[in-house]
Design a protein around this motif. Structure first.
Motif, PDB file in Angstrom:
ATOM      1  N   ILE A 194       0.845  -1.205   0.000  1.00 46.14           N
ATOM      2  CA  ILE A 194       0.000   0.000   0.000  1.00 46.14           C
ATOM      3  C   ILE A 194       0.883   1.259   0.000  1.00 46.14           C
ATOM      4  O   ILE A 194       1.885   1.310   0.714  1.00 46.14           O
ATOM      5  CB  ILE A 194      -0.924   0.014   1.247  1.00 46.14           C
ATOM      6  CG1 ILE A 194      -1.565  -1.361   1.476  1.00 46.14           C
ATOM      7  CG2 ILE A 194      -1.970   1.109   1.138  1.00 46.14           C
ATOM      8  CD1 ILE A 194      -2.444  -1.882   0.368  1.00 46.14           C
ATOM      9  N   ALA A 195       0.467   2.251  -0.774  1.00 44.23           N
ATOM     10  CA  ALA A 195       1.223   3.510  -0.871  1.00 44.23           C
ATOM     11  C   ALA A 195       0.979   4.353   0.378  1.00 44.23           C
ATOM     12  O   ALA A 195       0.393   5.439   0.322  1.00 44.23           O
ATOM     13  CB  ALA A 195       0.805   4.272  -2.130  1.00 44.23           C
ATOM     14  N   SER A 196       1.437   3.844   1.493  1.00 46.44           N
ATOM     15  CA  SER A 196       1.115   4.485   2.779  1.00 46.44           C
ATOM     16  C   SER A 196       1.779   5.847   2.950  1.00 46.44           C
ATOM     17  O   SER A 196       1.213   6.762   3.560  1.00 46.44           O
ATOM     18  CB  SER A 196       1.544   3.558   3.911  1.00 46.44           C
ATOM     19  OG  SER A 196       2.915   3.235   3.756  1.00 46.44           O
ATOM     20  N   THR A 240       7.736  14.143  -4.261  1.00 46.16           N
ATOM     21  CA  THR A 240       7.699  12.780  -4.800  1.00 46.16           C
ATOM     22  C   THR A 240       8.191  11.830  -3.717  1.00 46.16           C
ATOM     23  O   THR A 240       8.956  12.227  -2.829  1.00 46.16           O
ATOM     24  CB  THR A 240       8.584  12.614  -6.053  1.00 46.16           C
ATOM     25  OG1 THR A 240       9.954  12.814  -5.671  1.00 46.16           O
ATOM     26  CG2 THR A 240       8.205  13.606  -7.139  1.00 46.16           C
ATOM     27  N   ILE A 241       7.705  10.592  -3.799  1.00 41.79           N
ATOM     28  CA  ILE A 241       8.115   9.590  -2.806  1.00 41.79           C
ATOM     29  C   ILE A 241       8.619   8.357  -3.539  1.00 41.79           C
ATOM     30  O   ILE A 241       7.924   7.821  -4.400  1.00 41.79           O
ATOM     31  CB  ILE A 241       6.929   9.185  -1.905  1.00 41.79           C
ATOM     32  CG1 ILE A 241       6.336  10.417  -1.203  1.00 41.79           C
ATOM     33  CG2 ILE A 241       7.368   8.143  -0.887  1.00 41.79           C
ATOM     34  CD1 ILE A 241       4.969  10.157  -0.590  1.00 41.79           C
ATOM     35  N   GLY A 242       9.821   7.919  -3.187  1.00 40.95           N
ATOM     36  CA  GLY A 242      10.382   6.696  -3.748  1.00 40.95           C
ATOM     37  C   GLY A 242      11.160   6.967  -5.027  1.00 40.95           C
ATOM     38  O   GLY A 242      11.219   8.101  -5.522  1.00 40.95           O
ATOM     39  N   GLY A 243      11.787   5.917  -5.539  1.00 44.00           N
ATOM     40  CA  GLY A 243      12.547   6.016  -6.790  1.00 44.00           C
ATOM     41  C   GLY A 243      13.697   6.998  -6.713  1.00 44.00           C
ATOM     42  O   GLY A 243      14.146   7.532  -7.730  1.00 44.00           O
ATOM     43  N   ALA A 244      14.174   7.245  -5.493  1.00 43.38           N
ATOM     44  CA  ALA A 244      15.154   8.321  -5.316  1.00 43.38           C
ATOM     45  C   ALA A 244      16.591   7.807  -5.225  1.00 43.38           C
ATOM     46  O   ALA A 244      17.530   8.599  -5.256  1.00 43.38           O
ATOM     47  CB  ALA A 244      14.813   9.105  -4.055  1.00 43.38           C
ATOM     48  N   SER A 245      16.753   6.472  -5.112  1.00 47.54           N
ATOM     49  CA  SER A 245      18.127   5.956  -4.978  1.00 47.54           C
ATOM     50  C   SER A 245      18.743   5.743  -6.362  1.00 47.54           C
ATOM     51  O   SER A 245      18.385   6.433  -7.306  1.00 47.54           O
ATOM     52  CB  SER A 245      18.109   4.658  -4.184  1.00 47.54           C
ATOM     53  OG  SER A 245      17.599   4.909  -2.905  1.00 47.54           O
ATOM     54  N   ASN A 292      11.383   4.419   1.538  1.00 45.69           N
ATOM     55  CA  ASN A 292      11.187   3.659   2.772  1.00 45.69           C
ATOM     56  C   ASN A 292      10.295   4.453   3.716  1.00 45.69           C
ATOM     57  O   ASN A 292      10.550   5.638   3.976  1.00 45.69           O
ATOM     58  CB  ASN A 292      12.533   3.379   3.447  1.00 45.69           C
ATOM     59  CG  ASN A 292      13.101   2.066   2.971  1.00 45.69           C
ATOM     60  OD1 ASN A 292      12.377   1.078   2.871  1.00 45.69           O
ATOM     61  ND2 ASN A 292      14.382   2.073   2.630  1.00 45.69           N
ATOM     62  N   PRO A 293       9.249   3.823   4.223  1.00 46.32           N
ATOM     63  CA  PRO A 293       8.233   4.558   4.971  1.00 46.32           C
ATOM     64  C   PRO A 293       8.782   5.396   6.118  1.00 46.32           C
ATOM     65  O   PRO A 293       8.379   6.548   6.288  1.00 46.32           O
ATOM     66  CB  PRO A 293       7.307   3.454   5.486  1.00 46.32           C
ATOM     67  CG  PRO A 293       7.429   2.379   4.452  1.00 46.32           C
ATOM     68  CD  PRO A 293       8.855   2.419   3.989  1.00 46.32           C
ATOM     69  N   VAL A 294       9.694   4.843   6.906  1.00 49.36           N
ATOM     70  CA  VAL A 294      10.202   5.626   8.038  1.00 49.36           C
ATOM     71  C   VAL A 294      11.098   6.754   7.530  1.00 49.36           C
ATOM     72  O   VAL A 294      11.035   7.889   8.015  1.00 49.36           O
ATOM     73  CB  VAL A 294      10.951   4.716   9.045  1.00 49.36           C
ATOM     74  CG1 VAL A 294      11.548   5.539  10.160  1.00 49.36           C
ATOM     75  CG2 VAL A 294      10.003   3.667   9.580  1.00 49.36           C
TER      76      VAL A 294
END
Ligand code: AMP
Ligand code: MG
Length: 391
Positions: A194-196, A240-245, A292-294
């Motif tokens: 889930i895209a929490s 934006t969230i994710g895909g950052a590494s 990563n959520p945290v």
């Protein structure tokens, strides 16, 4: 890699303060007052009684003295004839003190004798009169900027303002990226989650006074990310969230380059949260949070919160750091500032969680503090004073 402090300064440099709008007082909870408000009236606007009792002149007030009760002053219904030294007016809390009176004898301190009252042996010597303007007087100012809370709104209402100028809510567009993501309530396939993060980050922004919009999830390809970035048009800031590494499917860098980002920084010396990115696309600030959520939430507390406040015209400063002793020893730290999930115990000590995995949301939810270990900090014994931020 830059320090947390440098990254925050660079973010502040991207932040534009939102314009001012005038809104109804009823709608202003949590909004940021944009201009000082100056009182044009006194409060109370007349000398008034602080107790239920009798308004009298205290000149020869003493045990056994009798006063003739000549009328009544109730809230909103003043007694408008001056009284003399042997007269009293029945009075109630908030009522206007009649001319000629300078003392309220409380009702418990007199015997009522029909048309008159007699002062008892023991009586309270306080006048129980609230002077005109004793709360606030003409010129009293509520300073801006200020996040408006219930207590401030009461004061502003008492100053007789029905509409006030506040900063517009920053419009935040939030983009989740990842083929593995679905929104809460959907039915994830066996390899989906889930895209929490989008929801946590939206809540954090709104808690700071922003207006957050969660855009559709971008798939892990450039076309999809660029398309969803296009949907963010009109936002004051894009997150934006994710895909950052730097993995094969971490495409935020490439996609934002394709749409002409003016990059401010990439990678911050912190843990979790290292692959944080920021810049501008056509003058709109964009922040790329790690997935990563945290990590995403920690970056939210450390960077997004101060950024929202800056955009609302509040002081540009980092999330306040407090100090408390740590209940356990902690090993030495590496080159990145470490934000450790911790609980501030009822005895005032911080207890860091044993597991600091940046994917464990339940652990973050059980925490109420982030204990901060500076880069290269030495190992510490139990009871050492540490900095933390409240979450
Ligand atoms: P990424 O940076 O895209 O490699 O994501 C790192 C980790 O965070 C992966 O396990 C992702 O599945 C997870 N993740 C990415 N975006 C989200 C999101 N919006 N909500 C929850 N988890 C996410
Ligand atoms: Mg991903």
């Amino acid at each position: 890699m830059i320090s947390v402090h440098e990254a925050l300064e660079k973010l502040f440099a991207l932040a534009k303060v939102t314009p001012v709008e005038k809104i109804e007082l009823r709608k202003c909870l949590g909004r940021v007052l944009a201009a000082p408000l100056r009182a044009t009236r006194n409060n109370p606007p007349f000398p008034s009684s602080a107790m239920d009792g009798y308004a009298i002149n205290k000149k020869d007030l003493k045990f056994g003295k009798e006063f003739k009760v000549i009328g009544e002053s109730a809230a909103g219904h003043s007694y408008n004839v001056p009284i003399d030294q042997n007269e009293a007016v029945r009075i109630f809390t908030g009522s206007r003190i009649p001319d000629g009176a300078n003392f309220v004898i409380i009702q418990e301190d007199v015997e009522a004798l029909g048309e008159s009252i007699r002062v008892k042996e023991q009586f309270d010597k306080k006048s129980h009169i609230r002077m005109e303007g004793s709360d606030f007087s003409i010129g009293h100012t509520v300073m801006a900027p200020l996040i408006l809370r219930a207590k401030d709104i009461s004061l502003i209402a008492a100053m007789n303002f029905s509409h006030i100028s506040v900063r517009k809510k920053p419009k935040v567009a939030i983009i989740s990226t990842g083929d593995e993501l679905v929104f809460p309530g959907e039915t994830p396939k066996s390899d989906q989650i889930i895209a929490s993060n989008a929801f946590g980050i939206a809540a954090l922004c709104e808690d700071c006074g922003a207006d957050a919009r969660i855009l559709p999830i971008a798939q892990d390809n450039l076309k999809s990310i660029e398309y969803i970035l296009g949907l963010a048009q009109g936002a004051d800031v894009i997150i934006t969230i994710g895909g950052a590494s730097v993995g094969k499917y971490d495409l935020i860098n490439a996609a934002t380059n394709n749409v002409g980002i003016d990059k401010s920084f990439y990678k911050v010396a912190m843990r979790p949260g290292k692959p944080l990115m920021a810049g501008k696309i056509n003058s709109t600030p964009i922040i790329g949070l790690p997935g990563n959520p945290v990590s995403a939430l920690v970056c939210g507390y450390v960077f997004i919160k101060p950024l929202m406040h800056a955009m609302l015209g509040l002081e540009r400063k980092s999330t306040p750091r407090l100090k408390a002793p740590c209940s356990t020893p902690i090993l030495e730290n590496g080159p990145r500032e470490h934000y450790m999930r911790a609980v501030l115990l009822s005895n005032g000590c911080l207890k860091p969680a044993e597991n600091q995995d940046s994917a464990r949301l339940a652990l973050l939810s059980d925490s109420n503090a982030l204990l901060i270990r500076p880069p290269y900090a030495k190992a510490i014994p139990a009871d050492t004073l540490c900095e933390y931020i409240k979450i």
